[in-house]
Design a protein around this motif. Structure first.
Motif, PDB file in Angstrom:
ATOM      1  N   LYS A  11       0.850  -1.015  -0.188  1.00  0.00           N
ATOM      2  CA  LYS A  11      -0.396   0.129   0.120  1.00  0.00           C
ATOM      3  C   LYS A  11       1.201   1.190   0.088  1.00  0.00           C
ATOM      4  O   LYS A  11       2.115   1.100   0.926  1.00  0.00           O
ATOM      5  CB  LYS A  11      -0.821   0.023   1.456  1.00  0.00           C
ATOM      6  N   PRO A  12       0.841   2.310  -0.555  1.00  0.00           N
ATOM      7  CA  PRO A  12       0.634   3.265  -0.696  1.00  0.00           C
ATOM      8  C   PRO A  12       1.248   3.723   0.362  1.00  0.00           C
ATOM      9  O   PRO A  12       0.377   3.786   2.105  1.00  0.00           O
ATOM     10  CB  PRO A  12       0.794   4.349  -1.503  1.00  0.00           C
ATOM     11  N   MET A  13       2.797   4.265   0.809  1.00  0.00           N
ATOM     12  CA  MET A  13       3.215   5.474   2.015  1.00  0.00           C
ATOM     13  C   MET A  13       2.058   6.624   2.183  1.00  0.00           C
ATOM     14  O   MET A  13       2.214   7.034   1.074  1.00  0.00           O
ATOM     15  CB  MET A  13       4.319   5.342   2.563  1.00  0.00           C
ATOM     16  N   SER A  14       0.725   6.723   3.218  1.00  0.00           N
ATOM     17  CA  SER A  14       0.454   8.108   2.917  1.00  0.00           C
ATOM     18  C   SER A  14       1.411   9.214   4.327  1.00  0.00           C
ATOM     19  O   SER A  14       2.165   8.525   4.877  1.00  0.00           O
ATOM     20  CB  SER A  14      -0.904   7.566   2.899  1.00  0.00           C
ATOM     21  N   PRO A  57       4.782  15.826  11.069  1.00  0.00           N
ATOM     22  CA  PRO A  57       6.319  14.779  11.391  1.00  0.00           C
ATOM     23  C   PRO A  57       5.165  13.485  11.436  1.00  0.00           C
ATOM     24  O   PRO A  57       3.916  13.804  11.782  1.00  0.00           O
ATOM     25  CB  PRO A  57       6.409  15.363  12.359  1.00  0.00           C
ATOM     26  N   SER A  58       5.507  12.202  10.900  1.00  0.00           N
ATOM     27  CA  SER A  58       4.909  11.335  11.288  1.00  0.00           C
ATOM     28  C   SER A  58       4.311  10.184  12.976  1.00  0.00           C
ATOM     29  O   SER A  58       6.270  11.128  13.509  1.00  0.00           O
ATOM     30  CB  SER A  58       5.567   9.452  10.268  1.00  0.00           C
ATOM     31  N   GLU A  59       3.562   9.813  13.343  1.00  0.00           N
ATOM     32  CA  GLU A  59       3.866   9.510  14.520  1.00  0.00           C
ATOM     33  C   GLU A  59       5.025   8.772  15.004  1.00  0.00           C
ATOM     34  O   GLU A  59       5.206   8.747  16.052  1.00  0.00           O
ATOM     35  CB  GLU A  59       2.315   8.346  14.672  1.00  0.00           C
ATOM     36  N   SER A  60       5.933   7.737  14.054  1.00  0.00           N
ATOM     37  CA  SER A  60       7.254   7.436  14.460  1.00  0.00           C
ATOM     38  C   SER A  60       7.828   8.287  14.795  1.00  0.00           C
ATOM     39  O   SER A  60       9.000   8.372  16.106  1.00  0.00           O
ATOM     40  CB  SER A  60       7.688   6.704  13.982  1.00  0.00           C
ATOM     41  N   GLN A  61       8.212   9.319  14.189  1.00  0.00           N
ATOM     42  CA  GLN A  61       9.158  10.385  14.087  1.00  0.00           C
ATOM     43  C   GLN A  61       8.563  11.160  15.916  1.00  0.00           C
ATOM     44  O   GLN A  61       9.406  12.140  16.513  1.00  0.00           O
ATOM     45  CB  GLN A  61       9.126  11.388  13.527  1.00  0.00           C
TER      46      GLN A  61
END
Length: 64
Positions: A11-14, A57-61
């Protein structure tokens, strides 16, 4: 039949961007941004803006 984990199932990274006019957040994928040179229209207020300049920023960052 594609195997699990193959690129055909990927799946494409959103990413999340925020409208600078009304602060609505929404998902965009890299292919959308590449095709439109980063420009999107907010579905809430109809403002056209450069989504690449307003990526969050992504949640992981954010957790680091």
């Amino acid at each position: 039949m594609p195997r699990k984990g193959s690129p055909y199932n990927a799946k494409p990274m959103s990413q999340i961007t925020r409208c600078p006019s009304c602060a609505t957040k929404f998902k965009v994928v890299a292919d959308q941004l590449r095709i439109s040179d980063g420009w999107v229209r907010c579905g809430q207020c109809k403002e056209v803006f450069d989504a690449s300049a307003h990526l969050l920023p992504s949640e992981s960052q954010a957790l680091l």
